[in-house]
Design an enzyme around this catalytic site. Structure first.
Site, mmCIF file in Angstrom:
data_model
loop_
_atom_site.group_PDB
_atom_site.id
_atom_site.type_symbol
_atom_site.label_atom_id
_atom_site.label_comp_id
_atom_site.label_asym_id
_atom_site.label_seq_id
_atom_site.Cartn_x
_atom_site.Cartn_y
_atom_site.Cartn_z
ATOM 1 N N LYS A 34 0.919 -1.263 -0.043
ATOM 2 C CA LYS A 34 0.112 -0.034 0.019
ATOM 3 C C LYS A 34 0.825 1.214 0.178
ATOM 4 O O LYS A 34 0.607 2.150 -0.671
ATOM 5 C CB LYS A 34 -1.135 0.050 1.244
ATOM 6 N N SER A 43 2.011 -9.570 -0.567
ATOM 7 C CA SER A 43 1.657 -8.278 -0.567
ATOM 8 C C SER A 43 1.793 -7.652 0.807
ATOM 9 O O SER A 43 1.462 -6.474 0.953
ATOM 10 C CB SER A 43 0.224 -8.211 -0.855
ATOM 11 N N GLU A 99 -10.166 5.068 2.691
ATOM 12 C CA GLU A 99 -10.924 3.896 3.452
ATOM 13 C C GLU A 99 -10.051 2.974 3.507
ATOM 14 O O GLU A 99 -8.757 2.660 2.834
ATOM 15 C CB GLU A 99 -12.002 3.689 2.264
#
Length: 401
Positions: free
Chosen positions: A104, A387, A126
């Site tokens: 992210k 990830s 969000e």
């Protein structure tokens, strides 16, 4: 059922993962289905990003931050013991080793720099699993911005550690108690809030979803994963390219970024969704959160609530470019159950000493299954994007093991 279709030949090189056309359309998907009050804001974001993305100064500043703050490049790690057990050569692209512990941060640092360039003072975001919220709070603190993060009340309960991290970093975490109280509802509330704050706020969306330009912009900011992995595979593999490239898919940003590095190669692309959130594998055409894509729906066309043990995959749809890749036959989308994901997480921990996020455990679970049933031929090479790290999921695993 797209998760049991046989392989098809990849689309011709250059035919996929280009810049979208006609207000962000990837084939039949995408677009800008935004309320009138957000149309101009989306237009401004798109124009600002296109200008920034062709500006060597912006690209250089982002590259510097990714190197000195986020810790890029991340390594390509051979999973030696697990590979021997499975009979394939598995390599892990280690996004869990970035600062904040997931992919992210790649997207958020880019959007935070863009917000500064646009003169915005605050980031709105969000989050589901909390990793995007943590990355947003981190980038805001680093660049002197305010941060407001919307998070479903159910996700707040199961991601308590990440909520605390966001608050320590100075972010305002807003619980969302409507609907399923998960990622879909957090996204809806964040977009509603942006309507009244476009003057001083930038909506830092966390995945390849939403109205144009977000699916394309987030993919471009995440393609650093695929570009790095392609160069690393060229150096590490005799063939230069893996046989399979696998990533988990919720909205689909880590997968889109990874696939972008290999879309024009012979590698077979596999996106792995949660059984209860399989937008690409089982969704139908619809519109949600500003884009036309594939979503889980009932017979009346109403969005069906998703379910996954991994909060980051608890989303009833998929980004529009993934829907397009599915239709082209360039990427295949499969599903994995909660139980398979948990078993995969434990197996990686005990063979490689790596605690991975439950989102990424879905991708690994499919690899384990496919190797076991012969779908992955013996000796084939598999690249999997890991990830995120699994610290955030330890409380969930503790209840199950």
């Amino acid at each position: 059922m797209y998760d049991v279709l046989p392989w098809t030949d990849p689309a011709p090189p250059g035919a996929t993962m280009a810049e979208p056309r006609d207000l962000g359309r990837f084939g039949a998907y995408g677009g800008r289905y935004a309320p009138e009050s957000l149309v101009e804001a989306c237009h401004q974001v798109g124009e600002a990003f296109r200008a920034a993305w062709t500006d060597p100064g912006f690209r250089g500043a982002l590259a510097d931050l990714l190197a000195v703050h986020a810790g890029r490049p991340t390594p390509l790690t051979p999973a030696a013991r697990l590979s021997e057990e499975l009979g394939v050569r598995l390599y892990l692209k280690r996004e869990d080793l970035t600062h904040t512990g997931s992919h992210k941060i790649n997207n958020v640092l880019g959007q935070a720099l863009l917000a500064k360039r646009m003169g915005k003072a605050r980031l709105i975001a969000e989050t589901g699993a909390g990793q995007h919220g943590v990355a947003t709070a981190t980038a805001a603190a680093l660049l002197g911005l305010q941060a407001t993060v919307f998070m479903g009340a159910r996700d707040i309960e199961r991601q308590e550690l990440n909520v605390f991290r966001m608050r320590v970093l100075g972010a305002d975490v807003v619980p969302v108690s409507t609907g399923s109280r998960t990622l879909k509802d957090a996204t809806s509330e964040a977009m509603r809030h942006w309507v009244s704050t476009t003057g001083d706020s930038h909506y830092c969306i966390g995945s390849v979803v939403g109205p144009d330009p977000y699916p394309w912009m987030v993919r471009e900011l995440q393609r650093v994963i695929g570009d790095e992995a392609r160069a690393q595979c060229a150096a590490a593999l005799p063939a230069g390219v893996p046989d399979h490239v696998v990533a988990c898919v919720g909205g689909g940003s880590n997968a889109a970024g990874t696939f972008a590095g290999f879309a024009d190669t012979s590698a077979r692309l596999v996106g792995v969704e949660a059984e209860g959130g399989a937008g690409a594998a089982r969704g139908r055409l619809g519109v949600l959160h500003g884009a036309r894509s594939l979503f889980l729906q009932d017979g009346d066309g109403q969005i069906v609530e998703a379910h996954s043990i991994a909060a980051g995959l608890d989303y009833p749809g998929v980004g529009p470019e993934h829907a397009h890749l599915r239709d082209l036959g360039r990427a295949r989308y499969v599903t994995v159950t909660d139980e398979e994901a948990v078993a995969a997480a434990v197996r990686l921990a005990r063979t490689e000493g790596i605690l991975l996020a439950l989102e990424s455990a879905h991708a690994l679970a499919w690899i384990i299954r496919a190797a076991g049933d012969g779908e992955l031929r013996a000796g084939s090479t598999v690249l999997m994007t890991l990830s995120g790290r699994g610290d955030k999921d330890m409380a969930t695993l503790k209840e199950l093991l």
